[in-house]
Write a protein that holds these residues in place. Structure first.
Motif, PDB file in Angstrom:
ATOM      1  N   UNK A  17       0.830  -1.144  -0.039  1.00 13.54           N
ATOM      2  CA  UNK A  17       0.121   0.093   0.134  1.00 13.54           C
ATOM      3  C   UNK A  17       0.985   1.123   0.043  1.00 13.54           C
ATOM      4  N   UNK A  18       0.300   2.421  -0.650  1.00 14.17           N
ATOM      5  CA  UNK A  18       0.952   3.705  -0.684  1.00 14.17           C
ATOM      6  C   UNK A  18      -0.086   4.615   0.012  1.00 14.17           C
ATOM      7  N   UNK A  19       0.830   5.441   0.835  1.00 16.78           N
ATOM      8  CA  UNK A  19      -0.250   6.262   1.545  1.00 16.78           C
ATOM      9  C   UNK A  19       0.494   7.761   1.216  1.00 16.78           C
ATOM     10  N   UNK A  20      -0.246   8.842   0.703  1.00 17.12           N
ATOM     11  CA  UNK A  20       0.204  10.035   0.501  1.00 17.12           C
ATOM     12  C   UNK A  20      -0.469  10.905   1.391  1.00 17.12           C
ATOM     13  N   UNK A  21       0.280  12.017   1.789  1.00 17.65           N
ATOM     14  CA  UNK A  21      -0.274  13.279   2.412  1.00 17.65           C
ATOM     15  C   UNK A  21      -0.488  14.410   1.482  1.00 17.65           C
ATOM     16  N   UNK A  22      -1.731  15.001   1.147  1.00 14.92           N
ATOM     17  CA  UNK A  22      -1.882  16.141   0.322  1.00 14.92           C
ATOM     18  C   UNK A  22      -1.985  17.476   1.017  1.00 14.92           C
ATOM     19  N   UNK A  23      -0.961  18.435   0.971  1.00 10.62           N
ATOM     20  CA  UNK A  23      -0.943  19.435   1.804  1.00 10.62           C
ATOM     21  C   UNK A  23      -1.615  20.473   0.877  1.00 10.62           C
ATOM     22  N   UNK A  24      -2.597  21.531   1.209  1.00  9.86           N
ATOM     23  CA  UNK A  24      -3.094  22.208   0.329  1.00  9.86           C
ATOM     24  C   UNK A  24      -3.147  23.707   0.926  1.00  9.86           C
ATOM     25  N   UNK A  25      -2.947  24.574   0.320  1.00  8.45           N
ATOM     26  CA  UNK A  25      -3.251  25.967   0.705  1.00  8.45           C
ATOM     27  C   UNK A  25      -4.530  26.540   0.089  1.00  8.45           C
ATOM     28  N   UNK A  26      -5.576  26.796   0.614  1.00  7.18           N
ATOM     29  CA  UNK A  26      -6.827  26.836  -0.136  1.00  7.18           C
ATOM     30  C   UNK A  26      -7.307  28.366   0.077  1.00  7.18           C
ATOM     31  N   UNK A  27      -6.051  29.273  -0.417  1.00  5.65           N
ATOM     32  CA  UNK A  27      -6.405  30.555  -0.334  1.00  5.65           C
ATOM     33  C   UNK A  27      -7.618  31.066  -1.336  1.00  5.65           C
ATOM     34  N   UNK A  28      -7.594  30.336  -2.574  1.00  4.24           N
ATOM     35  CA  UNK A  28      -8.423  30.361  -3.653  1.00  4.24           C
ATOM     36  C   UNK A  28      -9.228  28.993  -3.632  1.00  4.24           C
ATOM     37  N   UNK A  29     -10.246  28.932  -2.885  1.00  2.00           N
ATOM     38  CA  UNK A  29     -10.976  27.699  -2.581  1.00  2.00           C
ATOM     39  C   UNK A  29     -11.547  26.995  -3.513  1.00  2.00           C
ATOM     40  N   UNK A  30     -12.121  27.663  -4.617  1.00  2.98           N
ATOM     41  CA  UNK A  30     -12.599  26.828  -5.857  1.00  2.98           C
ATOM     42  C   UNK A  30     -11.515  26.234  -6.399  1.00  2.98           C
ATOM     43  N   UNK A  31     -10.168  26.741  -6.587  1.00  4.27           N
ATOM     44  CA  UNK A  31      -9.198  26.200  -7.313  1.00  4.27           C
ATOM     45  C   UNK A  31      -8.444  25.068  -6.499  1.00  4.27           C
ATOM     46  N   UNK A  32      -8.432  25.292  -5.315  1.00  3.26           N
ATOM     47  CA  UNK A  32      -7.815  24.439  -4.378  1.00  3.26           C
ATOM     48  C   UNK A  32      -8.827  23.155  -4.342  1.00  3.26           C
ATOM     49  N   UNK A  33     -10.065  23.158  -4.260  1.00  2.00           N
ATOM     50  CA  UNK A  33     -11.005  21.932  -4.367  1.00  2.00           C
ATOM     51  C   UNK A  33     -10.919  21.398  -5.641  1.00  2.00           C
ATOM     52  N   UNK A  34     -10.424  21.879  -6.780  1.00  2.00           N
ATOM     53  CA  UNK A  34     -10.525  21.199  -8.000  1.00  2.00           C
ATOM     54  C   UNK A  34      -8.946  20.345  -7.972  1.00  2.00           C
ATOM     55  N   UNK A  35      -7.999  21.184  -7.486  1.00  2.00           N
ATOM     56  CA  UNK A  35      -6.730  20.351  -7.195  1.00  2.00           C
ATOM     57  C   UNK A  35      -6.850  19.050  -6.458  1.00  2.00           C
ATOM     58  N   UNK A  36      -7.482  19.355  -5.446  1.00  2.00           N
ATOM     59  CA  UNK A  36      -7.491  18.177  -4.345  1.00  2.00           C
ATOM     60  C   UNK A  36      -8.430  17.047  -5.082  1.00  2.00           C
ATOM     61  N   UNK A  37      -9.583  17.081  -5.599  1.00  2.00           N
ATOM     62  CA  UNK A  37     -10.443  16.295  -6.375  1.00  2.00           C
ATOM     63  C   UNK A  37      -9.478  15.447  -7.521  1.00  2.00           C
ATOM     64  N   UNK A  38      -8.650  16.092  -8.149  1.00  2.00           N
ATOM     65  CA  UNK A  38      -8.026  15.409  -8.964  1.00  2.00           C
ATOM     66  C   UNK A  38      -6.811  14.763  -8.481  1.00  2.00           C
ATOM     67  N   UNK A  39      -6.303  15.054  -7.361  1.00  4.25           N
ATOM     68  CA  UNK A  39      -5.252  14.529  -6.726  1.00  4.25           C
ATOM     69  C   UNK A  39      -5.735  13.319  -6.071  1.00  4.25           C
ATOM     70  N   UNK A  40      -6.860  13.308  -5.373  1.00  4.31           N
ATOM     71  CA  UNK A  40      -7.734  12.165  -4.663  1.00  4.31           C
ATOM     72  C   UNK A  40      -7.883  11.103  -5.696  1.00  4.31           C
TER      73      UNK A  40
END
Length: 171
Positions: A17-40
Motif C-alpha cells: 500500500x501507498x499512503x500520500x499526504x496532500x498538503x493544500x493552501x486553499x486561499x482560492x478555495x474553488x481552485x484548491x477544491x479542484x486540485x484536491x479532487x484531481x489528486x484524490x
C-alpha cells in the motif's frame, strides 16, 4: 502551444500500500477544491490512500511536508495551491521560495508532486485545476517517485561513509 501532445509515463503498480499526504493552501478555495479532487482521484486510481491537511498559504506547504516527513508515516506528498500574480513582488517571492523549498525536500529524498499553480489570472488557474487536472498530475508525480524510491531502497553503491554501528565500535 495549442494542439501539442505531451507524453505521460504509465502509472506504476505497487505491491504494498501507498499512503500520500496532500498538503493544500486553499486561499482560492474553488481552485484548491479542484486540485484536491484531481489528486484524490489519481491516488485512488493507483490504489493509494491519502490524508489531507490545509495550511494558510503556499509558503507553509514545504514546512508542513517537512514536519510530516519527520514525524508521520507517509510514502509521498502532494503540494497543492495557487498563486495569482498581483501588483507587488510578493508573487515572485511566494512562487520562487515555495518551489525552491519543495525542490530541496525532493533532493533530500522526499517524494513530492508539486501542484502549486503559478498563474497570471484566476481563469488560467481554473483551466489548470479543472480540465488540465494539475492536481492529478501532482499526485501522479508523487506516485512515480514513491515507486522509484521503493525500487532503489536499500541499494547502496559501496562508496562514501557509513554510519558507525555498534558492531564497528572500538573496545
Amino acid at each position: 502551444m495549442a494542439g501539442q501532445s505531451h507524453y505521460t509515463p504509465p502509472m506504476p503498480e505497487f505491491d504494498a500500500p501507498v499512503k500520500l499526504l496532500i498538503v493544500v493552501a486553499p486561499y482560492y478555495k474553488d481552485i484548491a477544491d479542484d486540485l484536491v479532487a484531481g489528486a484524490r482521484a489519481q491516488a485512488e486510481a493507483a490504489g493509494a490512500t491519502c490524508d489531507l491537511v490545509e495550511v494558510p498559504g503556499a509558503l507553509e506547504i514545504p514546512t508542513a511536508i517537512r514536519l510530516a516527513q519527520r514525524t508521520a508515516d507517509y510514502d509521498g506528498y502532494v503540494a497543492l495551491g495557487c498563486v495569482i500574480r498581483g501588483e507587488t513582488t510578493h508573487y515572485e517571492t511566494v512562487c520562487n521560495d515555495s518551489s525552491r523549498a519543495l525542490t530541496l525536500l525532493g533532493l533530500d529524498g522526499c517524494c513530492i508532486g508539486n501542484g502549486i499553480l503559478t498563474v497570471e489570472t484566476h481563469e488560467q488557474a481554473a483551466v489548470r485545476a479543472g480540465e488540465q487536472n494539475k492536481g492529478g498530475g501532482a499526485a501522479a508525480a508523487a506516485l512515480h517517485l514513491v515507486a522509484l524510491s521503493r525500487k532503489w531502497r536499500g541499494q547502496g553503491k559501496g562508496i562514501g561513509f557509513k554510519p558507525r554501528g555498534e558492531d564497528t565500535l572500538l573496545a
